[in-house]
Motif scaffolding. Sequence first.
Motif, PDB file in Angstrom:
ATOM      1  N   GLU A  96       3.369   5.849  -5.629  1.00 39.38           N
ATOM      2  CA  GLU A  96       3.140   5.940  -7.070  1.00 39.38           C
ATOM      3  C   GLU A  96       2.101   7.011  -7.395  1.00 39.38           C
ATOM      4  O   GLU A  96       2.246   7.774  -8.353  1.00 39.38           O
ATOM      5  N   GLU A  97       1.053   7.065  -6.558  1.00 41.84           N
ATOM      6  CA  GLU A  97      -0.002   8.066  -6.797  1.00 41.84           C
ATOM      7  C   GLU A  97       0.493   9.485  -6.550  1.00 41.84           C
ATOM      8  O   GLU A  97       0.076  10.422  -7.228  1.00 41.84           O
ATOM      9  N   SER A  98       1.390   9.647  -5.579  1.00 41.73           N
ATOM     10  CA  SER A  98       1.861  10.997  -5.249  1.00 41.73           C
ATOM     11  C   SER A  98       3.007  11.460  -6.144  1.00 41.73           C
ATOM     12  O   SER A  98       3.095  12.637  -6.485  1.00 41.73           O
ATOM     13  N   LYS A 152       1.989   1.870  -3.462  1.00 40.97           N
ATOM     14  CA  LYS A 152       0.890   2.394  -4.278  1.00 40.97           C
ATOM     15  C   LYS A 152       0.672   3.885  -4.007  1.00 40.97           C
ATOM     16  O   LYS A 152       0.455   4.683  -4.929  1.00 40.97           O
ATOM     17  N   GLU A 153       0.722   4.264  -2.722  1.00 47.00           N
ATOM     18  CA  GLU A 153       0.568   5.686  -2.369  1.00 47.00           C
ATOM     19  C   GLU A 153       1.708   6.509  -2.943  1.00 47.00           C
ATOM     20  O   GLU A 153       1.514   7.634  -3.409  1.00 47.00           O
ATOM     21  N   GLU A 184       0.838  -1.215   0.000  1.00 49.25           N
ATOM     22  CA  GLU A 184       0.000   0.000   0.000  1.00 49.25           C
ATOM     23  C   GLU A 184       0.863   1.250   0.000  1.00 49.25           C
ATOM     24  O   GLU A 184       0.528   2.265  -0.631  1.00 49.25           O
ATOM     25  N   SER A 225       4.062   7.157 -11.770  1.00 44.24           N
ATOM     26  CA  SER A 225       4.498   5.776 -11.986  1.00 44.24           C
ATOM     27  C   SER A 225       5.961   5.680 -12.430  1.00 44.24           C
ATOM     28  O   SER A 225       6.637   4.678 -12.177  1.00 44.24           O
TER      29      SER A 225
END
Length: 302
Positions: free
Chosen positions: A103-105, A100-101, A97, A108
């Motif tokens: 990557e979002e901030s 993933k966070e 997780e 990619s």
Amino acid sequence: MNFRTFLRHLREGAKSVFRNGWMSVASVTSIVVSLFILGVFMLLVMNVNALADKADSNVQINTYLNLNVDKKLRETIKSEIEAMPEVGGIKFVSKEEGMKELEESLGSEWVEGFSEADQNPLPDAFEVSVIEPTTVGFVADKITALNQKYTEEPILRVKYGEGTVETLFKITKTVRNIGFIFVAGLGLMSMFLISNTIRVTILARRREIGIMKLVGATNNFIRWPFFVEGAMIGLMGSIVTVTLLFVGYNRLYAASQTDLTLAKSLIPLGDLWLQLGIIIVGLGMVIGIWGSTMSIRKFLKV
């Protein structure tokens, strides 16, 4: 005082408001102007306080675990943190997780290499919130101290924005104090301005009061209609003020919703109208009665 006498005072007070038309208009206008300025500052302070509370509540402690911590030990540490009386909540964030966070901030392209190599260097973590924001440093120290109970320290790092958080608390506290001082100062100024306007109104009617004294009217008999008149003027002025404030604020709030940076900055009118309305209307009536009482007192000594 019996009920008939009370009704008589109400009737005479209401008549006086309309009989002294322009003086009543001047008093109501004075109340509207003073309370409107005070109301604008109160709205400003309420919104600044809400922003400060929001900033305080967003403070959290990120507790990162070492990579060798297994599930059983992780649950034990979680239970120990949850048992702290200052802790309001705790959320486990797995390394997946966390990636993933990230990557979002960041995008990619910044984590592409880790995904291709199937390697995740991030540690598991807990996001800990506290009941009282000012205890965040104390709780962070208690979490760090949990390492002392184990041979191999399970907690890698505890972060809560040291230094920045303390500065934030000082700023929000200063903003709140300055806001309250401004509102208190404006409240006092409004009281004196309105009182002086009502005093001028009563001064113009000193002959009427003198005649009533000469024919034997008691002080209470003379005073009560002025109480009623002061309360009615204060009520009318405060209702006009509340209407202007609410209409203006509602339009400002609606306009702010079209701007993404301001969309969540203002408190909705539905959340503050009752509290602000009671304060403004109550203040208007109290100031009206107080102004009448203080102004008429010296004329009753004739």
